[in-house]
Motif scaffolding. Sequence first.
Motif, PDB file in Angstrom:
ATOM      1  N   THR A 106      -2.525  11.585   7.143  1.00 53.84           N
ATOM      2  CA  THR A 106      -4.163  12.328   6.767  1.00 53.84           C
ATOM      3  C   THR A 106      -4.254  12.027   5.611  1.00 53.84           C
ATOM      4  OG1 THR A 106      -2.351  13.334   8.581  1.00 53.84           O
ATOM      5  CG2 THR A 106      -4.996  14.617   7.930  1.00 53.84           C
ATOM      6  N   ILE A 107      -3.428  12.205   4.722  1.00 52.23           N
ATOM      7  CA  ILE A 107      -3.975  12.235   2.556  1.00 52.23           C
ATOM      8  C   ILE A 107      -5.143  10.987   3.001  1.00 52.23           C
ATOM      9  CG2 ILE A 107      -3.805  12.089   0.554  1.00 52.23           C
ATOM     10  CD1 ILE A 107      -1.616  14.570   1.547  1.00 52.23           C
ATOM     11  N   VAL A 108      -4.211   9.882   3.380  1.00 50.24           N
ATOM     12  CA  VAL A 108      -4.895   8.639   3.067  1.00 50.24           C
ATOM     13  C   VAL A 108      -6.216   8.386   3.957  1.00 50.24           C
ATOM     14  CG1 VAL A 108      -4.872   6.222   3.359  1.00 50.24           C
ATOM     15  CG2 VAL A 108      -2.753   7.574   2.460  1.00 50.24           C
ATOM     16  N   LYS A 109      -6.268   8.912   5.552  1.00 53.20           N
ATOM     17  CA  LYS A 109      -7.390   8.596   6.012  1.00 53.20           C
ATOM     18  C   LYS A 109      -8.859   9.302   5.579  1.00 53.20           C
ATOM     19  CE  LYS A 109      -8.841   8.961  10.949  1.00 53.20           C
ATOM     20  NZ  LYS A 109      -8.462   9.975  12.367  1.00 53.20           N
ATOM     21  N   SER A 110      -8.615  10.944   5.471  1.00 48.87           N
ATOM     22  CA  SER A 110      -9.209  11.654   4.409  1.00 48.87           C
ATOM     23  C   SER A 110      -9.894  10.524   3.428  1.00 48.87           C
ATOM     24  CB  SER A 110      -8.823  12.590   4.480  1.00 48.87           C
ATOM     25  OG  SER A 110      -8.323  13.488   5.393  1.00 48.87           O
ATOM     26  N   TYR A 111      -8.770  10.327   2.421  1.00 44.09           N
ATOM     27  CA  TYR A 111      -9.340   9.547   1.051  1.00 44.09           C
ATOM     28  C   TYR A 111     -10.363   8.555   1.500  1.00 44.09           C
ATOM     29  CZ  TYR A 111     -10.026   8.186  -3.635  1.00 44.09           C
ATOM     30  OH  TYR A 111     -10.105   7.187  -4.426  1.00 44.09           O
ATOM     31  N   ARG A 112      -9.697   7.647   2.434  1.00 45.69           N
ATOM     32  CA  ARG A 112     -10.931   6.394   2.624  1.00 45.69           C
ATOM     33  C   ARG A 112     -11.612   7.116   3.008  1.00 45.69           C
ATOM     34  NH1 ARG A 112      -8.930   2.103   2.255  1.00 45.69           N
ATOM     35  NH2 ARG A 112      -6.497   1.520   2.306  1.00 45.69           N
ATOM     36  N   ALA A 113     -11.971   7.995   4.136  1.00 44.96           N
ATOM     37  CA  ALA A 113     -13.402   8.642   4.326  1.00 44.96           C
ATOM     38  C   ALA A 113     -13.964   9.059   3.681  1.00 44.96           C
ATOM     39  CB  ALA A 113     -13.149   9.111   5.519  1.00 44.96           C
ATOM     40  N   ALA A 114     -13.724   8.990   2.125  1.00 44.63           N
ATOM     41  CA  ALA A 114     -15.030   9.509   1.493  1.00 44.63           C
ATOM     42  C   ALA A 114     -15.231   8.932  -0.051  1.00 44.63           C
ATOM     43  CB  ALA A 114     -14.307  10.477   0.864  1.00 44.63           C
ATOM     44  N   VAL A 122      -6.064  13.489  -5.490  1.00 43.88           N
ATOM     45  CA  VAL A 122      -5.210  15.153  -5.985  1.00 43.88           C
ATOM     46  C   VAL A 122      -5.955  15.496  -4.848  1.00 43.88           C
ATOM     47  CG1 VAL A 122      -4.856  16.645  -7.715  1.00 43.88           C
ATOM     48  CG2 VAL A 122      -4.086  14.453  -7.899  1.00 43.88           C
ATOM     49  N   ASP A 123      -7.388  15.583  -4.918  1.00 42.31           N
ATOM     50  CA  ASP A 123      -8.497  17.275  -4.537  1.00 42.31           C
ATOM     51  C   ASP A 123      -8.564  17.181  -3.132  1.00 42.31           C
ATOM     52  OD1 ASP A 123      -8.612  18.027  -7.150  1.00 42.31           O
ATOM     53  OD2 ASP A 123     -11.000  16.840  -7.080  1.00 42.31           O
ATOM     54  N   VAL A 124      -7.751  15.397  -2.640  1.00 43.93           N
ATOM     55  CA  VAL A 124      -8.078  15.726  -1.480  1.00 43.93           C
ATOM     56  C   VAL A 124      -6.987  15.424  -1.084  1.00 43.93           C
ATOM     57  CG1 VAL A 124      -8.024  13.514   0.292  1.00 43.93           C
ATOM     58  CG2 VAL A 124      -9.800  13.595  -1.254  1.00 43.93           C
ATOM     59  N   ALA A 125      -5.791  15.389  -1.400  1.00 43.52           N
ATOM     60  CA  ALA A 125      -4.138  15.153  -0.811  1.00 43.52           C
ATOM     61  C   ALA A 125      -3.870  17.032  -1.104  1.00 43.52           C
ATOM     62  CB  ALA A 125      -2.856  15.028  -2.241  1.00 43.52           C
ATOM     63  N   ARG A 126      -4.439  17.996  -1.669  1.00 44.78           N
ATOM     64  CA  ARG A 126      -4.314  19.634  -2.179  1.00 44.78           C
ATOM     65  C   ARG A 126      -5.035  20.085  -0.774  1.00 44.78           C
ATOM     66  NH1 ARG A 126      -4.506  21.813  -7.787  1.00 44.78           N
ATOM     67  NH2 ARG A 126      -3.109  23.340  -7.152  1.00 44.78           N
ATOM     68  N   MET A 127      -6.564  19.316  -0.637  1.00 46.38           N
ATOM     69  CA  MET A 127      -7.325  20.366   0.352  1.00 46.38           C
ATOM     70  C   MET A 127      -6.209  20.247   1.274  1.00 46.38           C
ATOM     71  SD  MET A 127     -10.978  18.809   1.466  1.00 46.38           S
ATOM     72  CE  MET A 127      -9.919  17.762   1.879  1.00 46.38           C
ATOM     73  N   VAL A 128      -5.902  18.816   2.392  1.00 55.67           N
ATOM     74  CA  VAL A 128      -5.908  17.978   3.164  1.00 55.67           C
ATOM     75  C   VAL A 128      -4.512  19.706   3.539  1.00 55.67           C
ATOM     76  CG1 VAL A 128      -3.926  16.591   4.730  1.00 55.67           C
ATOM     77  CG2 VAL A 128      -6.319  16.402   3.873  1.00 55.67           C
ATOM     78  N   ILE A 137     -17.947   2.520 -10.303  1.00 57.38           N
ATOM     79  CA  ILE A 137     -16.690   2.614 -10.465  1.00 57.38           C
ATOM     80  C   ILE A 137     -16.401   3.722 -11.017  1.00 57.38           C
ATOM     81  CG2 ILE A 137     -14.447   2.185 -11.911  1.00 57.38           C
ATOM     82  CD1 ILE A 137     -16.092  -0.971 -11.253  1.00 57.38           C
ATOM     83  N   GLY A 138     -17.094   4.184 -12.400  1.00 56.01           N
ATOM     84  CA  GLY A 138     -17.068   5.450 -12.831  1.00 56.01           C
ATOM     85  C   GLY A 138     -17.262   6.498 -12.410  1.00 56.01           C
ATOM     86  N   GLN A 139     -17.800   6.578 -10.837  1.00 60.33           N
ATOM     87  CA  GLN A 139     -18.045   7.862 -11.156  1.00 60.33           C
ATOM     88  C   GLN A 139     -16.716   7.834  -8.938  1.00 60.33           C
ATOM     89  OE1 GLN A 139     -21.916   6.595  -9.207  1.00 60.33           O
ATOM     90  NE2 GLN A 139     -22.666   7.693 -11.093  1.00 60.33           N
ATOM     91  N   GLY A 140     -16.729   7.215  -9.343  1.00 65.55           N
ATOM     92  CA  GLY A 140     -15.433   7.277  -7.831  1.00 65.55           C
ATOM     93  C   GLY A 140     -15.583   6.443  -6.883  1.00 65.55           C
ATOM     94  N   MET A 141     -16.696   5.777  -7.000  1.00 66.29           N
ATOM     95  CA  MET A 141     -17.399   5.848  -5.519  1.00 66.29           C
ATOM     96  C   MET A 141     -16.611   3.458  -5.659  1.00 66.29           C
ATOM     97  SD  MET A 141     -21.194   6.291  -5.906  1.00 66.29           S
ATOM     98  CE  MET A 141     -21.643   5.923  -4.176  1.00 66.29           C
ATOM     99  N   GLN A 142     -16.533   3.284  -6.403  1.00 65.95           N
ATOM    100  CA  GLN A 142     -15.454   1.618  -6.266  1.00 65.95           C
ATOM    101  C   GLN A 142     -14.355   1.912  -6.993  1.00 65.95           C
ATOM    102  OE1 GLN A 142     -19.406  -0.463  -6.049  1.00 65.95           O
ATOM    103  NE2 GLN A 142     -18.282  -1.965  -6.635  1.00 65.95           N
TER     104      GLN A 142
END
Length: 296
Positions: A108-116, A284-290, A85-90
């Motif tokens: 598309t943002i949500v899809k990309s975030y879910r994939a990662a 936020v990083d994924v959103a801005r990248m997408v 959780i601390g690493q953002g994996m859960q």
Amino acid sequence: MNFRQLTYFMAVAEELHFGRAAERLGVAQPPLSRQIKQLEDELDTLLFHRGRSGVTLTQAGKRLFERGTEILSLMDDSKREIRRIGQGMQGRLRLGYVGSAVYGVLPTIVKSYRAANPKVFLSFSPMNNAGLQQALIRREIDIAIARPRLIDKEITSRPLGDEPLILAAPDTMFPGSTAIDCHDIADQVLVLYPEYPRPSFADVVLQALATQGLTDPKRIFTMDVSTSLGLVSVGEGVAIVPASVGSGTRNGIRFHPFASNIGTTGLSVSHRIDDQSVHVNGFVDVARMVARRSLS
């Protein structure tokens, strides 16, 4: 019974030898023996048979060994889970968004975030800007996708890009037309959203028309873009919407660009300034990248 006592007990139970257990734990044997004796006194029962033939577990000791195995396993699992959780994996991420965002880059943002981050649970709450701002301040959501942005000293907001405003009109109106002059809708009822609270996207539209000389259009208000489009589809008026809303087809509606650009609107991603969690920063990083990829 404390964790040290349990750890010492488990070592002796596995080794069935106080000397080897002490060596394994890196402690002297007398302190180890004292901890085991204190544990037995606290539980008011013998945990080990100490005989000339060696050390064996009593019935109570066997049961504590079973329980201790479960406890230590649970602790190991807990440490792994907390670390992930601390690493953002859960974990979880609560997302609030304006309704028009679902027609554009948000899916598309949500899809990309879910994939990662497949093990991060996402929850979604549609709101207007006022609701998003309030929910962020109250810590009811973690991320807000707003149009155009949220302004508050407790919130940081980053742009995701701008898009032109277009016209949504009944498909029986302007037959054969593509680009529309904004003065062509001067006599039409304008469907705006939301009426309250203000300022809102409705004010963006009214200001855009005012710059074109349309200062007092006939108007009705709805609460969201979906209701607005529903009214347009049955001929109750026209609506000015972000271009991304016109990216799909909708029965009863035809989308038209304006012959002369009357204005733009943008999306932003926001979160509380004091929330620097891995989940929030990762989203936020994924959103801005997408968003950058979409604009390019």
